[in-house]
Structure formats: structure tokens, C-alpha cells
Design an enzyme around this catalytic site. Structure first.
Site, PDB file in Angstrom:
ATOM      1  N   ASP A   1      -2.822   2.467  -5.988  1.00 14.44           N
ATOM      2  CA  ASP A   1      -1.681   2.433  -5.055  1.00 14.44           C
ATOM      3  C   ASP A   1      -1.676   1.182  -4.161  1.00 14.44           C
ATOM      4  O   ASP A   1      -1.026   1.167  -3.138  1.00 14.44           O
ATOM      5  CB  ASP A   1      -1.636   3.712  -4.208  1.00 14.44           C
ATOM      6  CG  ASP A   1      -2.688   3.733  -3.131  1.00 14.44           C
ATOM      7  OD1 ASP A   1      -3.745   3.101  -3.321  1.00 14.44           O
ATOM      8  OD2 ASP A   1      -2.441   4.377  -2.085  1.00 14.44           O
ATOM      9  N   GLU A   2      -2.387   0.152  -4.584  1.00 17.73           N
ATOM     10  CA  GLU A   2      -2.405  -1.078  -3.782  1.00 17.73           C
ATOM     11  C   GLU A   2      -2.310  -2.305  -4.691  1.00 17.73           C
ATOM     12  O   GLU A   2      -2.958  -2.346  -5.741  1.00 17.73           O
ATOM     13  CB  GLU A   2      -3.703  -1.187  -2.974  1.00 17.73           C
ATOM     14  CG  GLU A   2      -3.869  -0.133  -1.908  1.00 17.73           C
ATOM     15  CD  GLU A   2      -5.170  -0.317  -1.140  1.00 17.73           C
ATOM     16  OE1 GLU A   2      -6.111  -0.912  -1.691  1.00 17.73           O
ATOM     17  OE2 GLU A   2      -5.231   0.141  -0.008  1.00 17.73           O
TER      18      GLU A   2
ATOM     19  N   ASP B   1       0.869  -1.186   0.000  1.00 14.86           N
ATOM     20  CA  ASP B   1       0.000   0.000   0.000  1.00 14.86           C
ATOM     21  C   ASP B   1       0.902   1.231   0.000  1.00 14.86           C
ATOM     22  O   ASP B   1       1.654   1.452   0.956  1.00 14.86           O
ATOM     23  CB  ASP B   1      -0.890  -0.021   1.249  1.00 14.86           C
ATOM     24  CG  ASP B   1      -1.789   1.215   1.339  1.00 14.86           C
ATOM     25  OD1 ASP B   1      -1.869   1.981   0.359  1.00 14.86           O
ATOM     26  OD2 ASP B   1      -2.397   1.402   2.407  1.00 14.86           O
TER      27      ASP B   1
HETATM   28 MG   LIG Z   1      -2.287   4.091   0.086  1.00 14.88          MG
END
Ligand SMILES: [Mg+2]
Length: 267
Positions: free
Chosen positions: A103-104, A8
Site C-alpha cells: 500500500d505504499e 500511502d
Molecule cells: Mg497505509
């Protein structure tokens, strides 16, 4: 045994701007969809978060909280370019099985990689590859756990630049002190339903039987999924028809893929 490594990115949009623009480094930064007072921040740097600015804070309020705040208009195309560079950096250490949002992402650990020391070494390699290939201001929190859901929970437990390992033997104590809404899949509505049944804490949720969980969720399937994932069991892979990451686009506000069905509980 550990089975998943979840990545993350920390304050992703703001970190990209700090990586790209040296004058923004170590400064409070708020990312906005457009430069007007009638909008809210869609991301904030850690320096801004320390002053109370977060995703969803109105620009007017953000300026009051942090008079030195740098407001930056979002550059979604740049963030997607960074996303692809990040996937490539992670791929250099571990195959990315699933991109969950801009973003993961997560990958499965195989064989000896499942040993805690080896898994932690891979996590450190991911961080180093990210710093080298994408930039030192692109930090991430990594979760290692026996299922993908728990790995995501673990990635959220230490920010920024975290590395959290949850072993099966540590369940459910490892997550017992979290808030109900810290768990992916529990939002405001589900929290209210749990409160109505007298469940206020994660350790209470962990004590429910599969039947009790089914009653809360209104579905035997969801009750069973929750019972297993709370115990660290690795559930069968559920194939999706999500677009491949090379062609996927993302919502600049939430970072979630904006085409195709959601691949999982992220975003
Ligand atoms: Mg994040």
C-alpha cells in the site's frame, strides 16, 4: 524544490473490504488472518480506529473496545489485485519509481512538476484517479518532499486523505514536533539508543552532527545518510534487486513484499 511524491493508502485492507462490501461502509471493521478469538487485527477501518482498535489489537480486546466491530477474514489475493489497480491509477498521473509495500509507492517529480503548485495538482490528480479507477473508498495520504524518505514522513503526517508538502526551506522545523519513532528507520531499539544519548525529540536529532549521528548508528555511512535526509538532501539512488511489482507477492500481515530484498526503509 520538491522531488518526490509518496502515496500511502489509508487502512488499506479494511478499505478494500469497505469498497467491495457496501454493508461495511462507515462501519468499524477489523481485518483478521482467521476468524478465531486467538488472533489479532492486522488492519482496522478508521471507524474502528476511532474506538481504539488498531493493528495488533487482540480480537478479544477489540470486541470489548468496540462491540459493533465487524471482523472480516483477510483476502490477500484480492488485496494484491487492488494493489495492481492502484499502481495503474498512480501511473496514469506520475510514473511509479518504487513500490515499497502493498500500500505504499513513490514517484519522482521532473522539471516543472517540482513546483509546489504543480506537484500538489498531481497529488490531487492521483487521488481523483484512484477514486475513479479503483473506488471512492480507496483513500490515500500523499507526501511531497525533496527526498523520498521525507516524502514518506510527510505522507504519514495527515490521515486519512492527507496531502502534506515539506519544502527544503521548512526543514527541520516541518518535522521537529514528530516523535522519534514516527521517522522511518527508528524503531524501539534505536529509540532506546537515542534516549541513552539524551536525544528524546526529533528537533534534538536534527541538531546532531554527521559524526554524532554516526556514533549513534554505529556506522559512518548511516550517520551520513541520516544527516543528509534530515536536511532534505536527495541522496543518490540505491539500485536494488527487488522483484518487479507485477510478480511481487506481499505478506498479508505487514503488507511488505514477501519475496526479494526489501527495496527501502518501508514495511
Ligand atoms: Mg497505509
Amino acid at each position: 524544490m520538491l522531488r518526490y511524491l509518496f502515496v500511502d493508502m489509508n487502512s488499506f485492507f479494511a478499505s478494500v473490504e469497505q469498497q467491495e462490501r457496501p454493508e461495511l461502509r462507515h462501519q468499524p471493521v477489523g481485518i483478521v488472518p482467521m476468524l478465531t478469538d486467538n488472533t489479532c487485527c492486522i488492519a482496522a477501518s478508521y471507524e474502528a480506529k476511532a474506538r481504539g482498535v488498531k493493528t495488533g489489537t487482540l480480537v478479544r480486546e477489540a470486541r470489548t473496545l468496540c462491540p459493533r466491530l465487524h471482523l472480516v477474514e483477510a483476502r490477500p489475493r484480492l488485496y494484491v489485485q487492488y494493489h495492481h489497480r492502484i499502481v495503474t491509477a498512480v501511473e496514469s498521473c506520475l510514473h511509479v519509481d518504487q513500490v515499497c509495500s502493498i500500500d505504499e509507492m513513490y514517484g519522482r517529480l521532473m522539471g516543472a512538476e517540482r513546483e509546489p503548485q504543480r506537484a500538489a495538482a498531481i497529488a490531487r490528480q492521483v487521488k481523483a484517479a484512484m477514486a475513479l479507477a479503483v473506488g471512492p473508498f480507496m483513500r490515500c495520504s500523499i507526501g511531497l518532499a525533496p527526498n523520498a524518505w521525507l516524502a514518506k514522513v510527510a505522507s504519514d503526517m495527515q490521515k486519512p486523505d492527507g496531502l502534506t508538502i515539506i519544502l527544503p526551506a521548512q526543514m527541520p522545523a516541518a518535522i521537529g514536533k514528530l516523535e522519534l519513532t514516527d521517522l522511518p528507520g527508528i524503531g524501539g531499539n534505536m529509540q532506546r539508543r537515542l534516549h541513552l544519548r539524551g536525544i528524546y525529540h526529533v528537533h534534538e536529532l536534527c541538531r546532531l552532527s554527521a559524526d554524532e549521528l554516526s556514533a549513534v548508528w554505529g556506522s559512518k555511512v548511516h550517520g551520513a545518510i541520516w544527516w543528509h535526509q534530515l536536511r532534505g538532501h536527495d541522496l543518490p539512488y540505491r539500485p536494488t534487486t527487488a522483484a518487479p511489482s507485477a510478480t511481487r507477492t506481499f505478506c498479508p500481515r505487514s503488507g511488505a513484499p514477501s519475496r526479494g530484498p526489501m527495496p527501502c526503509w518501508c514495511g
